[in-house]
Scaffold this motif. Structure first.
Motif, short mmCIF file in Angstrom:
data_model
loop_
_atom_site.label_atom_id
_atom_site.label_comp_id
_atom_site.label_asym_id
_atom_site.label_seq_id
_atom_site.Cartn_x
_atom_site.Cartn_y
_atom_site.Cartn_z
N TYR A 1 12.96 -5.17 11.64
CA TYR A 1 14.38 -5.51 11.59
C TYR A 1 15.15 -4.69 12.63
N GLN A 2 14.84 -3.40 12.68
CA GLN A 2 15.57 -2.54 13.61
C GLN A 2 15.27 -2.91 15.05
N LYS A 3 14.04 -3.32 15.30
CA LYS A 3 13.67 -3.73 16.65
C LYS A 3 14.45 -4.98 17.06
N ASN A 4 14.61 -5.91 16.11
CA ASN A 4 15.23 -7.19 16.45
C ASN A 4 16.75 -7.19 16.33
N PHE A 5 17.26 -6.47 15.34
CA PHE A 5 18.70 -6.56 15.09
C PHE A 5 19.38 -5.19 15.16
N GLY A 6 18.63 -4.13 14.97
CA GLY A 6 19.23 -2.80 14.93
C GLY A 6 19.93 -2.58 13.61
N GLY A 7 20.30 -1.34 13.33
CA GLY A 7 21.05 -1.07 12.12
C GLY A 7 20.18 -0.80 10.91
N ASP A 8 20.83 -0.36 9.87
CA ASP A 8 20.12 0.07 8.67
C ASP A 8 19.84 -1.13 7.77
N VAL A 9 18.78 -0.99 6.99
CA VAL A 9 18.41 -2.08 6.11
C VAL A 9 17.68 -1.50 4.90
N GLU A 10 17.85 -2.14 3.75
CA GLU A 10 17.14 -1.70 2.55
C GLU A 10 16.03 -2.70 2.23
N VAL A 11 14.89 -2.19 1.80
CA VAL A 11 13.79 -3.09 1.43
C VAL A 11 13.35 -2.78 0.01
N THR A 12 13.39 -3.77 -0.85
CA THR A 12 12.87 -3.61 -2.20
C THR A 12 11.80 -4.68 -2.42
N VAL A 13 11.01 -4.49 -3.49
CA VAL A 13 9.93 -5.45 -3.72
C VAL A 13 9.85 -5.84 -5.20
N THR A 14 9.63 -7.11 -5.44
CA THR A 14 9.29 -7.58 -6.78
C THR A 14 7.80 -7.88 -6.74
N SER A 15 7.01 -7.04 -7.37
CA SER A 15 5.57 -7.23 -7.26
C SER A 15 4.96 -7.37 -8.63
N ASN A 16 4.52 -8.55 -8.92
CA ASN A 16 3.86 -8.80 -10.21
C ASN A 16 2.36 -8.72 -10.02
N VAL A 17 1.73 -7.92 -10.88
CA VAL A 17 0.30 -7.70 -10.72
C VAL A 17 -0.40 -7.89 -12.05
N THR A 18 -1.51 -8.60 -12.00
CA THR A 18 -2.33 -8.77 -13.20
C THR A 18 -3.60 -7.94 -13.04
N LEU A 19 -3.96 -7.22 -14.09
CA LEU A 19 -5.14 -6.36 -14.03
C LEU A 19 -6.10 -6.75 -15.17
N ASN A 20 -7.30 -7.10 -14.81
CA ASN A 20 -8.34 -7.45 -15.78
C ASN A 20 -7.88 -8.43 -16.85
N GLY A 21 -7.20 -9.48 -16.43
CA GLY A 21 -6.85 -10.55 -17.35
C GLY A 21 -5.55 -10.37 -18.10
N ARG A 22 -4.85 -9.26 -17.86
CA ARG A 22 -3.58 -9.06 -18.57
C ARG A 22 -2.45 -9.84 -17.91
N ARG A 23 -1.47 -10.19 -18.71
CA ARG A 23 -0.26 -10.84 -18.18
C ARG A 23 0.30 -9.97 -17.06
N SER A 24 0.72 -10.61 -15.97
CA SER A 24 1.17 -9.81 -14.84
C SER A 24 2.43 -9.03 -15.20
N GLN A 25 2.54 -7.83 -14.66
CA GLN A 25 3.71 -6.98 -14.90
C GLN A 25 4.12 -6.33 -13.58
N LEU A 26 5.34 -5.78 -13.58
CA LEU A 26 5.86 -5.20 -12.35
C LEU A 26 5.10 -3.94 -11.97
N LEU A 27 4.66 -3.87 -10.72
CA LEU A 27 3.92 -2.71 -10.24
C LEU A 27 4.86 -1.65 -9.68
N ILE A 28 5.89 -2.11 -8.97
CA ILE A 28 6.78 -1.19 -8.27
C ILE A 28 8.19 -1.34 -8.85
N ASP A 29 8.90 -0.25 -8.96
CA ASP A 29 10.29 -0.29 -9.41
C ASP A 29 11.08 -1.19 -8.45
#
Lengths: 366, 466
Positions: free
Chosen positions: B405-433
Motif C-alpha cells: 500500500y505504501q509503495k503504491n499510494f503512500g501514507g499510513d494504513v491499518e491491517v486487520t484480519v478475520t481468520s477462521n480456522v478449524t482444527l481436527n474437525g472442530r467448528r472453525s473459530q477466530l485465530l487472530i484478534d
C-alpha cells in the motif's frame, strides 16, 4: 529361525487386528458411496448443465441470424431474450471450471466483465473480428453481447437503429455474429469434451482411479473449482466488487454482471441456486450426504442454513443492481457479508472434514 | 572420565562400510528427489512464479535467485547429490549440497516440511565424516584416502539423529486429540476409502484408533528395536510397512523412501559389506573398491589436534540443540497446535488437520475508508492455504500488504484480519484478534499475544467426538 520369527510377528499382528475389529460394532462405518455421488454430479448435474448451455447458445445463434435477415424490433427483443437465457444457462455451468472448461478458458472467454465499451466501438468501426486473444477478452463473450444488444442506445428503437441506419450498422452486426460464433465454438468444445460421445471427460471423471480425495482426484477438482467459484466469482465478482469491497471502499456500479441488460441480481440468484444444488446433489447424493455419513450432519445443515440466508439477502436486492448500489449500498454490503459466512464453512470446515486439500497445485505434505 | 562402555560408541574403531553405504544411498535418494522435484515443475511453481515469499525470521536475506538462478541452483544441487552418491570430490559435493539445499528451504516457509529439515541436518552431519574413504571414486582418484575403519561416532551420530527424530515424533503424538479422538486420522483414513483391499477397512473408526496408537508406539520404540540386534530385522520390516502405509495413504512424497534407506544404518558392518557387494554386482563399470576386513592402524581414520576439538564442539552443540529445539514450545503459553509457536523444527509430523479462511481488511485511518484484500492477487493457492492457519505467516502477509500500500499510494494504513480456522474437525473459530492492527505488531520469537486462545470446548463437527 528368521522365518519362524517373521511368521510369528505377522500372525500376532493379524490376531491383534482381528480381535480389535471384531470388538467394535459396525454401525460407525460410514458406508458412503463416493462413486455414486460423483456419478450423480457428473451425469445429473455437470453434463446436463453444459448441454443446456449449448442448447441456449444454439438458440442465441438462430435468433441472431433471424435478426440479421429481418432487423425488426420484434426480432431484437427475441434476440435479447435469447441472450438472457444463455446467460442464465451459464450460471449453472460456471462453477465447473476444471477439465474441458479450463482447457478452453471458458470462463475468461465467455464472461469477462465489465466490458470495455470504447474497445468494442473501435473494433466495430475498424471491422476487427478476431476473438479469443487476451486483449479482446473484455470486448467479447456474453457481457459484450449485453452491451451490443442493450447498451448501444437508450431505447430498443435507438438500439435497432444502430443495426439499421447507423454508419457502422453492418459492421456492428458482423461483430455481434462473430462474437456469438466465438461463444458457440467455446461452448461446443467444452460440452463435447465432457460428453461420453465426444472427448469422454465424464468417463475419466467417473473412473475408479480418480475416485479418491487427493489433489488430482475428481472430487478434489470439483470441490476446488466449486469453492473457488463461490469465493471469487459469485461472492466477489457478482456482489463484492461492484459494492466496492475490493476498491478502497469506492463502489463500482459499472462492474456488475449484465450492467446493460440490468438483470444482475437475477443472474446471481440463479448462480447461488446452482451452488446450493451442487451442495445437496439435487435429488440424489451430494456433499451434504457425504458430511452426514461422516458424522458431521450439523455442519451440513449449517452450510445449508447459511446458503439460504445468503439467498434471501440476495433476493432482497432488486434489479438493476447498479442503481441499488448507487442509491444505497448498505443492503448490498450486508448481502456480501452473508455470502462471506458460506466461504468459511465451505473452504475451511467442509474441506477439512472431507479430507480435501484446497490448493490448485500438487505438493508434498508431511 | 567417560566410561569405557560409552567411549566404545564414540572413539571405538569400526568398519567404514555402514557409513559408505549411507553416503551412497543418501546421495542416490537425493538425486531422485531433485529430479522428481524438477519434473513436477515445482522449481518454477514454488520458487519462480510466486510474487511474494514467506521468509524465516532472521533470514529475510534469503531470496530466490530468479529463473536462471534457481534452475542453476537446482542443477548444482543435483550434481552435488551425484557427487555424494559416487563419492567423487565428496567433500566439495556435500558442502555444496548442504548449502544449496538449505538455501532453497529457507526461501519460503510455505514449503517447510520436516523431511526437508531432516535432509538439511543429515547433509550437515555428513560434512564432518569421511564417508568417501571407501566404496567411492575418490579413492580411485587418490588411493591414499582409503580407510577401512572409522571412529564409531561417525556412524553412531546418525543413529542418534534418527532416534531423536522418531522419538520426538512419538512424543508429539502423545496428546488428547491423537490418542483419545484418533484425530486427524479419523479424517484422513476414510478419505482413502477408495483404495483397493485396505480401503473399506479405513472407514471404521476403530481403524483410526489402531493406526493412531500403533503409530505412536512405533515412533517411540522403533529406535530401541533397531538398536537391539535380536529385534532388528522385524523392526526394519516394521519400518518398511509403516512408511509404505504413509506413502499409500498420504501425499507425502519422498519421505518414506528417505527414511527406509536411512534406517539401514542400524545394521551391522557385515550387512553393509553385503550391500556393497550387491550394489557392485550391478555397477561393475564403476570400479568401486571394497573395504577389506583386516584391521591395520594405517587403514583407520583419525582426526587430531584442533580440528578434532572444533568438530567435537560443533557436534556437541548440534545435539544439545537437537534436544532443546523440539522442546522450545514449552516456553509459550497456549495450545501449540493452535498457535504453532515452536511448531516447526520439532518433528511434529502428520499431527493435525487444520484449514482456514483469512480475510484481510485494510483501513485508511485518515479517510476511514475500509476494504478487503484478494489474497490470491498476491499469493499462490498453496501459499494462501498455508498462511491462513499460521499466525506468523498471517503477520508477515499483513506487513507485506502495508508495504504494498505504501509503495503504491503512500501514507499510513491499518491491517486487520478475520481468520477462521478449524482444527481436527472442530467448528472453525477466530485465530487472530480481529481488532488488532497487525501493522504495529512485530515479528520475532516473543509470544504473540494477539492470537486468540484456543477454545478447548469448541464443538467438534464429528458427532462422536468432544
Amino acid at each position: 529361525m528368521l522365518h519362524f520369527r517373521t511368521t510369528l510377528l505377522i500372525t500376532l499382528l493379524l490376531l491383534l487386528t482381528g480381535a480389535c475389529s471384531s470388538n467394535t460394532s459396525s454401525d460407525d462405518q460410514s458406508n458412503f458411496d463416493r462413486a455414486a455421488m460423483l456419478e450423480n454430479y457428473g451425469n445429473n448435474i455437470i453434463v446436463p448443465a453444459f448441454e443446456s448451455l449449448q442448447t441456449s447458445v444454439d438458440d442465441l445463434q438462430v435468433a441472431a441470424e433471424d435478426f440479421e435477415t429481418e432487423r425488426t424490433l420484434e426480432n431484437l427483443e427475441t434476440l435479447q431474450e435469447a441472450l438472457k437465457s444463455a446467460r442464465l444457462a451459464w450460471q449453472d455451468a460456471s462453477p465447473f471450471q476444471f477439465g474441458p472448461s479450463e482447457s478452453v478458458l471458458l470462463r475468461a472467454s465467455l464472461n469477462t466483465y465489465p466490458v470495455d465499451t470504447g474497445k468494442i466501438s473501435d473494433r466495430v468501426s475498424s471491422g476487427e473480428d478476431s476473438f479469443g486473444t487476451i486483449d479482446s477478452r473484455d470486448a467479447a463473450g456474453l457481457p459484450a453481447l449485453g452491451y451490443l444488444l442493450h447498451g448501444v442506445g437508450d431505447t430498443n428503437e435507438e438500439i435497432l437503429s444502430m443495426y439499421t441506419t447507423d454508419t457502422d450498422a453492418d459492421n456492428r452486426l458482423d461483430y455481434l455474429l462473430g462474437n456469438i460464433s466465438f461463444v458457440k465454438e467455446k461452448v461446443d468444445t467444452a460440452t463435447e469434451d465432457w460428453q461420453a460421445s465426444g472427448g469422454d471427460y465424464i468417463g475419466m471423471f467417473l473412473s475408479e482411479e480418480n475416485a479418491g480425495t487427493d489433489v488430482g482426484s475428481s472430487l478434489g477438482m470439483l470441490i476446488n473449482s466449486y469453492v473457488k467459484h463461490y469465493e471469487r466469482f459469485l461472492r466477489d465478482g457478482k456482489i463484492g466488487i461492484p459494492a466496492g469491497v475490493r476498491s478502497a471502499g469506492t463502489p463500482r456500479p459499472l462492474a456488475v454482471e449484465a450492467y446493460y441488460g440490468g438483470y444482475s441480481v437475477e443472474l446471481a440468484s440463479a448462480n447461488l441456486q446452482q451452488v446450493e444444488r451442487i451442495f445437496t446433489g439435487g435429488d440424489s447424493r451430494g456433499l451434504d450426504d457425504n458430511l452426514e455419513a461422516l458424522g458431521a450432519g450439523d455442519l451440513s445443515s449449517e452450510i445449508q442454513t447459511q446458503i439460504d440466508e445468503a439467498q434471501s439477502a440476495l433476493d432482497g436486492l432488486s434489479d438493476p443492481l447498479s442503481q441499488r448500489i448507487e442509491e444505497n449500498n448498505d443492503p448490498v454490503l450486508t448481502t456480501f457479508e452473508e455470502m462471506q459466512q458460506v466461504v468459511t464453512l465451505l473452504k475451511a470446515d467442509m474441506t477439512s472434514i472431507l479430507g480435501i486439500t484446497i490448493t490448485y497445485q500438487d505438493n508434498d505434505g508431511d | 572420565m567417560i566410561p569405557e562402555a560409552i567411549k566404545k560408541h564414540i572413539t571405538g574403531r569400526i568398519s567404514i562400510a555402514p557409513l559408505a553405504v549411507f553416503r551412497f544411498l543418501f546421495g542416490f535418494i537425493m538425486l531422485v528427489s531433485i529430479i522428481r522435484f524438477a519434473a513436477k515443475g515445482w522449481i518454477y511453481g514454488l520458487y519462480i512464479k510466486p510474487d511474494y515469499f514467506f521468509t524465516f525470521y532472521g533470514f529475510d536475506w534469503v531470496t530466490p535467485l530468479g529463473e536462471t538462478g534457481m534452475y542453476l541452483l537446482f542443477l548444482g544441487m543435483g550434481i552435488a547429490a551425484l557427487s555424494i552418491m559416487l563419492g567423487y570430490f565428496y567433500r566439495f559435493g556435500i558442502v555444496i549440497f548442504f548449502l544449496t539445499f538449505t538455501y532453497v528451504e529457507l526461501i519460503d516457509k510455505t514449503n517447510y516440511l520436516n523431511h526437508y529439515y531432516f535432509v538439511s541436518i543429515v547433509s550437515f552431519l555428513l560434512m564432518f565424516v569421511p564417508a568417501h574413504r571407501s566404496f567411492s571414486l575418490d579413492i580411485l582418484r587418490k588411493p591414499s584416502l582409503r580407510r577401512n575403519y572409522v571412529p564409531a561416532w561417525t556412524i553412531n551420530m546418525f543413529k542418534l539423529q534418527l532416534g531423536l527424530v522418531y522419538f520426538f515424533a512419538g512424543v508429539a503424538k502423545l496428546n488428547p486429540d491423537w490418542l483419545l479422538n484418533a484425530m486427524p486420522l479419523q479424517i484422513w483414513l476414510p478419505a482413502n476409502a477408495d483404495l483397493p483391499i485396505v480401503g473399506p477397512l479405513l472407514e471404521y473408526t476403530a481403524s483410526a484408533y489402531i493406526f493412531s496408537w500403533a503409530g505412536a508406539f512405533y515412533d517411540l520404540t522403533i529406535t530401541f528395536f533397531l538398536l537391539w540386534k535380536r529385534t532388528r530385522i522385524p523392526a526394519y520390516l516394521a519400518v518398511i510397512v509403516f512408511h509404505m502405509f504413509t506413502w499409500f495413504l498420504f501425499q507425502i512424497g519422498m519421505f518414506p523412501f528417505i527414511m527406509i534407506l536411512c534406517t539401514l544404518i542400524f545394521f551391522s558392518s557385515d550387512f553393509h559389506q553385503k550391500v556393497i557387494r550387491f550394489i557392485s554386482s550391478f555397477t561393475n563399470f564403476l570400479p568401486f573398491s571394497q573395504p577389506e576386513s583386516k584391521a591395520t592402524d594405517k587403514k583407520a581414520f583419525q582426526i587430531n589436534g584442533s580440528k578434532k576439538s572444533i568438530i567435537s564442539s560443533i557436534l556437541i552443540i548440534h545435539f544439545i540443540l537437537q534436544f532443546l529445539v523440539p522442546l522450545r514450545f514449552m516456553l509459550y503459553p497456549g495450545n501449540i497446535f493452535w498457535t504453532e509457536q515452536g511448531f516447526r523444527f520439532s518433528w511434529r509430523v502428520m499431527l493435525m488437520e487444520k484449514a482456514g479462511h483469512a480475510t484481510f481488511h485494510i483501513r485508511n485511518p485518515e479517510t476511514g475508508n475500509e476494504w478487503q484484500v484478494r489474497n490470491w492477487d498476491y499469493l499462490t493457492p498453496n501459499q494462501e492455504k498455508e498462511m491462513s492457519t499460521r499466525p506468523d505467516m498471517i503477520l508477515q502477509f499483513a506487513h507485506h500488504l502495508e508495504d504494498e500500500y505504501q509503495k503504491n499510494f503512500g501514507g499510513d494504513v491499518e491491517v486487520t484480519v478475520t481468520s477462521n480456522v478449524t482444527l481436527n474437525g472442530r467448528r472453525s473459530q477466530l485465530l487472530i484478534d480481529p481488532n488488532v492492527d497487525l501493522t504495529v505488531q512485530e515479528r520475532g520469537f516473543a509470544h504473540k499475544d494477539w492470537i486468540l486462545p484456543f477454545n478447548e470446548k469448541q464443538q467438534n463437527w464429528f458427532k462422536n467426538l468432544q
